[in-house]
Design a protein around this motif. Structure first.
Motif, short mmCIF file in Angstrom:
data_model
loop_
_atom_site.label_atom_id
_atom_site.label_comp_id
_atom_site.label_asym_id
_atom_site.label_seq_id
_atom_site.Cartn_x
_atom_site.Cartn_y
_atom_site.Cartn_z
N UNK A 252 0.89 -1.18 0.00
CA UNK A 252 0.00 0.00 0.00
C UNK A 252 0.92 1.22 0.00
N UNK A 253 0.90 1.97 -1.09
CA UNK A 253 1.86 3.08 -1.20
C UNK A 253 1.53 4.21 -0.23
N UNK A 254 0.27 4.44 0.02
CA UNK A 254 -0.15 5.38 1.07
C UNK A 254 0.36 6.80 0.87
N UNK A 255 0.67 7.45 1.98
CA UNK A 255 0.92 8.89 1.97
C UNK A 255 2.21 9.32 1.27
N UNK A 256 3.12 8.38 0.98
CA UNK A 256 4.31 8.83 0.23
C UNK A 256 3.89 9.46 -1.10
#
Ligand code: ADP
Length: 324
Positions: A252-256
């Motif tokens: 889950x790449x998320x906030x990056x």
């Protein structure tokens, strides 16, 4: 309020999810505003700052050396209470107390809904699309989209390396809310084998069957890109591992995806849109959202933008399989 056409007091805020390129947009509004002879005020933390009366007079120097910075120097916030008329009345009253003539709101569709609500109360607002999701109609691209896309492409290229070494399948979850643009364009850029979005839903039996064929052809890895809010990707990775013969790992790449220095493309878009906002204000045009269509700056009423369907990426989605 000042007589339109004279020296105006313009407020600028960033709201909703932050996006790389918001800083260049703030800089453009401030610099173009000052260069037109206006006064410009930064509002801290989006609509929250309007309600709390948190304004800061901006100078050329306040926006020095922020072109390359991710995030937003004005801060951003989510304020669900802004849907209440009494809360917005407080915001308008604070702006009027300071003599603010016009507000420039940089953000996504929620921010535009707030801007439309202010417009309906008779307060002049201009919207600038700032969101990585590219989920707004009335513009080909939103500020932040290309930076996020490049971040995702960089991550998938790296995941491909390790997937190939271990003969694995990599399941990558991108942001985008309900919009598949990040997933589709990242998938196209990285040669993803499968792309799953709200418009191209998850069909597990077909996916697993195709992965089996892929594996039987001797392929060492597979990339599946999936938009957020579709399924629990860790559970899906487990199921793929059990049923397809490909060991699958979910990332889950998320906030990056939301951080980092804006790309040149986002800086240029932000600069053009910020300057255009001041241009429109000088012409007395408000209650509209700015967009870029076919390389040209355009504007449309908030109401129209919020009721239009976002342009489809179907052609690009189809291209992914043509190029496999
Ligand atoms: P984005 O602008 O990135 O889509 P949000 O959906 O969180 O982010 O919206 C940002 C803010 O806009 C919300 O926190 C709220 O203050 C305001 N907003 C959203 N919807 C409305 C609405 N219907 N009426 C008034 N304000 C709204």
């Amino acid at each position: 309020m000042a007589i339109w056409g004279g020296i105006l007091k313009i407020a600028v805020l960033t709201s909703g999810g932050d996006a790389p390129g918001m800083n260049p947009a703030i800089r453009a509004v401030v610099r173009a505003g000052l260069n037109s002879g206006h006064e410009v005020y930064g509002v801290m933390d989006g609509y929250q700052g309007l309600v709390n009366g948190n304004f800061e007079k901006m100078t050329r120097k306040s926006v020095s050396e922020i072109l390359q910075k991710g995030g937003t120097i004005l801060g951003t916030a989510r304020l669900p209470e802004f849907k209440e008329l009494s809360v917005r009345e407080q915001a308008v009253s604070n702006m009027k107390k300071l003599g603010i003539d016009c507000l420039v709101a940089i953000g996504g569709d929620g921010t535009y809904r707030g801007a439309q609500a202010l417009t309906e109360m008779g307060f002049p607002v201009i919207g600038i699309p700032g969101t990585i999701d590219n989920d707004l109609a009335g513009t080909d691209y939103t500020i932040g989209f290309h930076t996020a896309l490049n971040t995702i492409v960089d991550a998938i290229d790296k995941l491909r390396d390790t997937a190939s070494s271990h003969q694995r399948c990599s399941l990558v979850e991108t942001m985008g809310r309900d919009c598949g643009d990040l997933a589709v364009m990242a998938g196209l850029s990285c040669g993803a084998e499968f792309i799953i979005t709200k418009d191209h839903p998850l069909d597990k039996p077909t996916l697993i069957e195709k992965l089996k064929v892929h594996k039987s052809e001797g392929r060492r890895n597979a990339i599946i890109v999936i938009t957020e809010n579709i399924t629990n990707v860790h559970d899906l990775a487990e199921e793929i591992t059990e049923k397809s013969g490909f060991a699958c790992r979910a990332t889950v790449l998320g906030y990056v995806q939301r951080g980092g220095s804006p790309t040149a493309q986002d800086r240029i878009l932000a600069g053009r849109m910020g300057a255009y906002a001041i241009d429109l204000i000088n012409r007395g045009i408000t209650g509209v959202a700015i967009g870029e269509m076919n390389s040209k700056m355009i504007y449309l009423p908030f109401k129209e933008v919020l009721s239009m369907n976002n342009e489809s990426t179907e052609e690009l989605y189809q291209l992914v399989s043509k190029l496999q």
